[in-house]
Design a protein around this motif. Structure first.
Motif, short mmCIF file in Angstrom:
data_model
loop_
_atom_site.label_atom_id
_atom_site.label_comp_id
_atom_site.label_asym_id
_atom_site.label_seq_id
_atom_site.Cartn_x
_atom_site.Cartn_y
_atom_site.Cartn_z
N ALA A 1 0.81 -1.19 0.02
CA ALA A 1 0.10 -0.08 0.03
C ALA A 1 0.85 1.20 -0.14
N THR B 1 -5.46 1.14 3.82
CA THR B 1 -4.22 0.66 4.58
C THR B 1 -4.70 0.71 6.05
N SER C 1 2.32 1.74 -3.42
CA SER C 1 1.38 2.36 -4.41
C SER C 1 1.17 3.80 -4.05
N LEU D 1 -6.37 4.89 -0.63
CA LEU D 1 -5.16 3.94 -0.26
C LEU D 1 -4.86 4.00 1.24
N THR D 2 -4.94 5.15 1.62
CA THR D 2 -4.54 5.51 3.07
C THR D 2 -5.70 4.64 3.95
#
Length: 206
Positions: A3, A148, A6, A144-145
């Motif tokens: 992650a 994650t 990315s 994405l954060t």
């Protein structure tokens, strides 16, 4: 790690595309100004033609040099929209006809106006592209954060809390309640399995 990698890649790609777009826009204002100056030069040529001015040839040469200015020559690159290239080529072909005998100045100025408008739309489109790419990159990084953090909570925080609770039960002598999360494909799953094995051995010994 996947992650975070990315997120870094997405940030680099977004920044690179934005910087390349902005770098290609450095001479847009110059190109629009140069193209706009052709309008005034055309009217001046028409006026001098009517008066048979001795400076007509010099001003005609200046007009030709303006049409071939470096900022306009860069419009022939691959990333420039076909509409802008076509307008520029039409202007060049029209000048070849105008250079033979200057007439129909109004029609020619109309072509210049269309070319300037195409340049303006091209510049605005690049700004919109940078804005959309920046927003898309920021949204992607945010998603994405969040993904994650959610995954860390499910695969790290909650299993650690469960192990803490299981340790407290062991401390109270409750050996028959195993720790969950043994199916996790990571170190915490391995730790949970080892913890359950340890509690079983303690239960046997006690």
């Amino acid at each position: 790690a996947w992650a975070f990698f990315s997120i870094i890649v997405l940030s680099v790609l977004t920044s690179s595309v934005a910087l390349l777009t902005l770098a290609s826009s450095q001479r847009d204002a110059e190109a629009i100004n140069v193209a706009g100056s052709l309008r005034m030069q055309s009217y001046r040529l028409g006026y001098e033609m009517q008066r048979n001015s001795p400076s007509l040839m010099a001003h005609r040469e200046n007009w030709r040099q303006t049409l071939s200015a470096p900022s306009l020559q860069k419009l022939n690159r691959w990333y420039v929209p076909g509409n802008v290239k076509t307008r520029y080529q039409q202007l060049q072909f029209a000048w070849l006809e105008m250079d033979k005998h200057i007439a129909h100045i109004e029609d020619f100025v109309g072509r210049i106006d269309a070319f300037v408008l195409a340049l303006q739309h091209y510049s605005e489109h690049k700004i919109q592209t940078v804005t959309l790419l920046s927003l898309a990159g920021a949204l992607g990084i945010l998603l994405l954060t969040l993904f994650t953090l959610r995954r860390i909570r499910r695969q790290v925080v909650l299993p650690l809390n469960n192990l803490v609770a299981a340790s407290e039960r062991i401390e109270r002598g409750e050996f028959t309640t195993p720790a969950p999360d043994t199916a996790l494909p990571n170190e915490l799953g391995q730790l949970s399995r080892a913890f359950n094995h340890m509690s079983g051995e303690l239960h046997t010994l006690y």
